[in-house]
Design a protein around this motif. Structure first.
Motif, PDB file in Angstrom:
ATOM      1  N   GLN A  44       1.043  -1.162   0.046  1.00 27.47           N
ATOM      2  CA  GLN A  44       0.037  -0.047   0.050  1.00 27.47           C
ATOM      3  C   GLN A  44       0.965   1.127  -0.013  1.00 27.47           C
ATOM      4  O   GLN A  44       1.760   1.321   1.018  1.00 27.47           O
ATOM      5  CB  GLN A  44      -0.989   0.136   1.218  1.00 27.47           C
ATOM      6  CG  GLN A  44      -1.852   1.279   1.218  1.00 27.47           C
ATOM      7  CD  GLN A  44      -2.964   1.201   2.300  1.00 27.47           C
ATOM      8  OE1 GLN A  44      -2.626   0.613   3.352  1.00 27.47           O
ATOM      9  NE2 GLN A  44      -3.930   1.599   1.954  1.00 27.47           N
ATOM     10  N   ALA A  61       0.878  -8.994   4.568  1.00 29.63           N
ATOM     11  CA  ALA A  61       0.745 -10.263   3.987  1.00 29.63           C
ATOM     12  C   ALA A  61      -0.652 -10.904   3.713  1.00 29.63           C
ATOM     13  O   ALA A  61      -1.537 -10.288   4.272  1.00 29.63           O
ATOM     14  CB  ALA A  61       1.343 -11.022   5.392  1.00 29.63           C
ATOM     15  N   ARG A  62      -0.882 -11.570   3.006  1.00 32.32           N
ATOM     16  CA  ARG A  62      -2.113 -12.304   2.354  1.00 32.32           C
ATOM     17  C   ARG A  62      -1.699 -13.731   2.378  1.00 32.32           C
ATOM     18  O   ARG A  62      -0.805 -14.157   1.972  1.00 32.32           O
ATOM     19  CB  ARG A  62      -2.352 -11.769   1.045  1.00 32.32           C
ATOM     20  CG  ARG A  62      -2.861 -10.351   1.086  1.00 32.32           C
ATOM     21  CD  ARG A  62      -4.156 -10.077   1.752  1.00 32.32           C
ATOM     22  NE  ARG A  62      -4.452  -8.642   1.697  1.00 32.32           N
ATOM     23  CZ  ARG A  62      -4.027  -7.664   2.594  1.00 32.32           C
ATOM     24  NH1 ARG A  62      -3.299  -8.108   3.560  1.00 32.32           N
ATOM     25  NH2 ARG A  62      -4.488  -6.536   2.474  1.00 32.32           N
ATOM     26  N   ASN A 125       5.442  -4.966   8.975  1.00 28.74           N
ATOM     27  CA  ASN A 125       4.979  -5.120  10.080  1.00 28.74           C
ATOM     28  C   ASN A 125       5.633  -5.881  11.074  1.00 28.74           C
ATOM     29  O   ASN A 125       5.954  -7.215  10.425  1.00 28.74           O
ATOM     30  CB  ASN A 125       3.420  -5.348  10.039  1.00 28.74           C
ATOM     31  CG  ASN A 125       2.494  -4.222   9.390  1.00 28.74           C
ATOM     32  OD1 ASN A 125       2.229  -3.234  10.203  1.00 28.74           O
ATOM     33  ND2 ASN A 125       2.165  -4.400   8.243  1.00 28.74           N
ATOM     34  N   SER A 127       5.688  -8.264  14.659  1.00 29.95           N
ATOM     35  CA  SER A 127       4.952  -8.418  15.947  1.00 29.95           C
ATOM     36  C   SER A 127       5.857  -8.160  17.266  1.00 29.95           C
ATOM     37  O   SER A 127       7.099  -8.539  16.932  1.00 29.95           O
ATOM     38  CB  SER A 127       4.247  -9.849  16.096  1.00 29.95           C
ATOM     39  OG  SER A 127       3.375 -10.265  14.872  1.00 29.95           O
ATOM     40  N   ASP A 187       2.835   1.449  15.563  1.00 33.27           N
ATOM     41  CA  ASP A 187       1.622   1.460  14.649  1.00 33.27           C
ATOM     42  C   ASP A 187       0.268   1.335  15.868  1.00 33.27           C
ATOM     43  O   ASP A 187       0.497   1.298  16.994  1.00 33.27           O
ATOM     44  CB  ASP A 187       1.419  -0.051  14.152  1.00 33.27           C
ATOM     45  CG  ASP A 187       0.758  -0.033  12.959  1.00 33.27           C
ATOM     46  OD1 ASP A 187      -0.030   0.790  12.669  1.00 33.27           O
ATOM     47  OD2 ASP A 187       0.896  -1.083  12.211  1.00 33.27           O
ATOM     48  N   LYS A 211      -6.550   3.701  12.344  1.00 30.29           N
ATOM     49  CA  LYS A 211      -7.383   4.172  11.418  1.00 30.29           C
ATOM     50  C   LYS A 211      -8.804   4.454  12.101  1.00 30.29           C
ATOM     51  O   LYS A 211      -9.665   4.960  11.516  1.00 30.29           O
ATOM     52  CB  LYS A 211      -7.340   3.148  10.162  1.00 30.29           C
ATOM     53  CG  LYS A 211      -7.692   1.732  10.383  1.00 30.29           C
ATOM     54  CD  LYS A 211      -7.979   1.016   9.213  1.00 30.29           C
ATOM     55  CE  LYS A 211      -8.229  -0.328   9.314  1.00 30.29           C
ATOM     56  NZ  LYS A 211      -7.017  -1.237   9.831  1.00 30.29           N
ATOM     57  N   GLU A 247     -10.199   7.623   3.685  1.00 32.28           N
ATOM     58  CA  GLU A 247     -11.111   7.179   2.497  1.00 32.28           C
ATOM     59  C   GLU A 247     -11.790   8.394   1.802  1.00 32.28           C
ATOM     60  O   GLU A 247     -12.643   8.168   0.854  1.00 32.28           O
ATOM     61  CB  GLU A 247     -12.032   6.230   3.087  1.00 32.28           C
ATOM     62  CG  GLU A 247     -11.444   4.841   3.790  1.00 32.28           C
ATOM     63  CD  GLU A 247     -12.627   3.964   4.203  1.00 32.28           C
ATOM     64  OE1 GLU A 247     -13.699   4.243   4.182  1.00 32.28           O
ATOM     65  OE2 GLU A 247     -11.985   2.630   4.285  1.00 32.28           O
ATOM     66  N   TYR A 266      -7.485   3.886   1.543  1.00 32.20           N
ATOM     67  CA  TYR A 266      -7.890   3.612   0.184  1.00 32.20           C
ATOM     68  C   TYR A 266      -8.330   4.623  -0.825  1.00 32.20           C
ATOM     69  O   TYR A 266      -8.013   4.415  -2.203  1.00 32.20           O
ATOM     70  CB  TYR A 266      -9.261   2.920   0.342  1.00 32.20           C
ATOM     71  CG  TYR A 266      -9.323   1.588   0.944  1.00 32.20           C
ATOM     72  CD1 TYR A 266      -8.301   1.051   1.385  1.00 32.20           C
ATOM     73  CD2 TYR A 266     -10.449   0.990   1.589  1.00 32.20           C
ATOM     74  CE1 TYR A 266      -8.167  -0.300   2.056  1.00 32.20           C
ATOM     75  CE2 TYR A 266     -10.423  -0.337   2.254  1.00 32.20           C
ATOM     76  CZ  TYR A 266      -9.104  -0.613   2.379  1.00 32.20           C
ATOM     77  OH  TYR A 266      -9.307  -2.086   2.972  1.00 32.20           O
TER      78      TYR A 266
HETATM   79  P1  C2E Z   1      -1.997  -2.285   9.924  1.00 34.44           P
HETATM   80  O1  C2E Z   1      -0.706  -2.638  10.020  1.00 34.44           O
HETATM   81  O2  C2E Z   1      -2.691  -1.502  11.040  1.00 34.44           O
HETATM   82  O3  C2E Z   1      -2.520  -2.123   8.441  1.00 34.44           O
HETATM   83  C1  C2E Z   1      -3.380  -1.182   8.171  1.00 34.44           C
HETATM   84  C2  C2E Z   1      -4.850  -2.257   7.682  1.00 34.44           C
HETATM   85  O4  C2E Z   1      -5.691  -1.231   7.192  1.00 34.44           O
HETATM   86  C3  C2E Z   1      -4.403  -2.898   6.234  1.00 34.44           C
HETATM   87  O5  C2E Z   1      -5.186  -4.263   6.365  1.00 34.44           O
HETATM   88  C4  C2E Z   1      -4.887  -2.247   5.238  1.00 34.44           C
HETATM   89  O6  C2E Z   1      -5.159  -2.884   4.225  1.00 34.44           O
HETATM   90  C5  C2E Z   1      -6.073  -1.486   5.959  1.00 34.44           C
HETATM   91  N1  C2E Z   1      -6.259  -0.192   5.198  1.00 34.44           N
HETATM   92  C6  C2E Z   1      -5.326   0.756   4.705  1.00 34.44           C
HETATM   93  N2  C2E Z   1      -6.219   1.778   4.308  1.00 34.44           N
HETATM   94  C7  C2E Z   1      -7.478   1.724   4.486  1.00 34.44           C
HETATM   95  C8  C2E Z   1      -8.637   2.499   4.426  1.00 34.44           C
HETATM   96  O7  C2E Z   1      -8.621   3.587   3.847  1.00 34.44           O
HETATM   97  N3  C2E Z   1      -9.701   1.765   4.765  1.00 34.44           N
HETATM   98  C9  C2E Z   1      -9.891   0.940   5.414  1.00 34.44           C
HETATM   99  N4  C2E Z   1     -11.248   0.050   5.912  1.00 34.44           N
HETATM  100  N5  C2E Z   1      -8.702   0.097   5.522  1.00 34.44           N
HETATM  101  C10 C2E Z   1      -7.623   0.453   5.154  1.00 34.44           C
HETATM  102  P2  C2E Z   1      -4.831  -5.715   6.345  1.00 34.44           P
HETATM  103  O8  C2E Z   1      -3.923  -5.689   5.147  1.00 34.44           O
HETATM  104  O9  C2E Z   1      -5.877  -6.575   6.419  1.00 34.44           O
HETATM  105  O10 C2E Z   1      -3.815  -6.031   7.554  1.00 34.44           O
HETATM  106  C11 C2E Z   1      -4.514  -6.018   8.943  1.00 34.44           C
HETATM  107  C12 C2E Z   1      -3.526  -6.037  10.156  1.00 34.44           C
HETATM  108  O11 C2E Z   1      -2.723  -7.382   9.900  1.00 34.44           O
HETATM  109  C13 C2E Z   1      -2.381  -4.969   9.767  1.00 34.44           C
HETATM  110  O12 C2E Z   1      -2.960  -3.954  10.221  1.00 34.44           O
HETATM  111  C14 C2E Z   1      -1.361  -5.684  10.649  1.00 34.44           C
HETATM  112  O13 C2E Z   1      -1.546  -5.384  11.968  1.00 34.44           O
HETATM  113  C15 C2E Z   1      -1.386  -7.291  10.426  1.00 34.44           C
HETATM  114  N6  C2E Z   1      -0.373  -7.506   9.396  1.00 34.44           N
HETATM  115  C16 C2E Z   1      -0.613  -7.450   7.869  1.00 34.44           C
HETATM  116  N7  C2E Z   1       0.571  -8.036   7.342  1.00 34.44           N
HETATM  117  C17 C2E Z   1       1.369  -8.324   8.623  1.00 34.44           C
HETATM  118  C18 C2E Z   1       2.624  -9.051   8.436  1.00 34.44           C
HETATM  119  O14 C2E Z   1       3.391  -9.165   7.458  1.00 34.44           O
HETATM  120  N8  C2E Z   1       2.971  -9.224   9.655  1.00 34.44           N
HETATM  121  C19 C2E Z   1       2.192  -9.108  10.790  1.00 34.44           C
HETATM  122  N9  C2E Z   1       3.023  -9.123  12.370  1.00 34.44           N
HETATM  123  N10 C2E Z   1       1.175  -8.378  10.945  1.00 34.44           N
HETATM  124  C20 C2E Z   1       0.793  -8.082   9.622  1.00 34.44           C
END
Ligand code: C2E
Ligand code: CA
Ligand code: CA
Ligand code: CA
Length: 286
Positions: A44, A61-62, A125, A127, A187, A211, A247, A266
């Motif tokens: 992003q 990550a996905r 990110n 942990s 974060d 957010k 947004e 977004y």
């Molecule tokens: P985060 O680090 O707070 O990442 C932001 C999340 O908000 C991401 O969700 C992103 O897709 C989403 N987001 C960004 N802009 C917007 C927006 O305008 N509106 C809305 N509604 N959402 C938005 P995502 O990708 O589903 O990730 C969720 C959480 O999972 C992340 O929150 C992070 O804490 C964790 N995560 C993701 N990848 C990794 C990783 O590789 N390692 C670790 N440890 N945690 C991860």
């Protein structure tokens, strides 16, 4: 002349395909997925709140599940932590994100009027419980040099709540990471406790406003006050403030008025596959 990345990325096709109903994902599936490398990374863009210049990307990550489709991280990060799989997952993310980022930097270097590699960083990110694993960061450091990247181009994003589990050990590791050149970001700021104490004691470069505040800024006076207070606090400590979850234009303007430094959301760019951004660069400048 600044290229307006805001407008540029707004229409990128999102990699966030609507995940099919995920009823049950289990530990064994996750273990297998991590061992087989069925984890992909989307990116992003992160943008300068004022000029609209690109400042970096966040790797997210996905989990690519063979039957259940793309599983979002909220459904498996906690499980990975609980199962002791999180450090392997972190390595998988770096193994994909570093070569991609290096490729992007090499591409962008060929164009005038675009940010150079010194202006761009990759956020990953981490942990907080990984902070107790010194070997992990040796490995990450090595992966950076193997991919032609310097640690100062990498920002490690830590969630506030986790960082408090063992403050002494965390502070020690964070200090060592900062001394090695990595930038550190806190974060989801505003969602945990004793935030201020941590900010003063730990060597962070950036505060990321959660957010939940940003997404309610247009309706909630409380959210606006919290955002304002966090930006002021960050600046008074010499840290940058980043707002995520933007947004709409109104929210971006509100953040600009408060002198927020960086923006993600977004409206500015959805998480998308790495190729999307490389293709965009090539098409933009043909
Ligand atoms: P985060 O680090 O707070 O990442 C932001 C999340 O908000 C991401 O969700 C992103 O897709 C989403 N987001 C960004 N802009 C917007 C927006 O305008 N509106 C809305 N509604 N959402 C938005 P995502 O990708 O589903 O990730 C969720 C959480 O999972 C992340 O929150 C992070 O804490 C964790 N995560 C993701 N990848 C990794 C990783 O590789 N390692 C670790 N440890 N945690 C991860
Ligand atoms: Ca993050
Ligand atoms: Ca966040
Ligand atoms: Ca979060």
């Amino acid at each position: 002349v600044n290229i307006d990345f805001k407008a540029a990325f707004r229409n990128t096709r999102s990699a966030d395909l609507q995940p099919r109903a995920v009823r049950s994902v289990n530990e064994d599936d996750l273990r297998t997925a991590i061992h087989q490398g069925n984890i992909s990374v989307v990116y992003q863009p992160k943008i300068e709140c004022h000029g609209g210049k690109l400042t970096g990307f966040e790797a997210l990550a996905r989990w690519e599940h063979p039957e259940k489709g793309l599983i979002p991280p909220d459904l498996f990060i906690g499980m990975a932590e609980a199962q002791g799989l999180i450090d392997s997952l972190t390595i998988l993310v770096f193994e994909q994100a570093l070569p991609w980022f290096n490729q992007f930097l090499q591409q962008i270097a060929g164009y005038h009027n675009l940010p150079t590699s010194n202006d761009l960083h990759l956020s990953v990110n981490i942990s907080a419980r990984s902070l107790l694993n010194a070997e992990l960061f040796e490995h990450i450091h090595e992966l950076c040099s193997n991919n032609g990247l310097d640690s100062h181009q990498i920002m490690l994003e830590l969630t506030e709540t986790g960082a408090m589990d063992d403050p002494v050990a965390s502070l020690d590791m964070l200090t060592r990471l900062r001394m090695r050149g990595f930038h550190l970001s806190i974060d989801d700021f505003g969602t945990g406790f004793s935030s201020m104490v941590q900010l003063v004691r730990m060597p962070f470069s950036e505060v990321k406003i959660d957010k939940s505040f940003v997404m309610t800024a247009h309706t909630s006076r409380e959210s606006r006050l919290v955002i304002k207070a966090i930006i002021e606090l960050a600046h008074s400590l010499g840290l940058q403030a980043t707002a995520e979850g933007i947004e709409d234009m109104q929210t971006l303007q509100f953040l600009q008025e408060l002198n927020c430094d960086h923006a993600q959301g977004y409206m500015l760019g959805r998480p998308a596959q790495g190729d999307t951004f490389i293709d965009w660069l090539q098409q933009r400048h043909q």
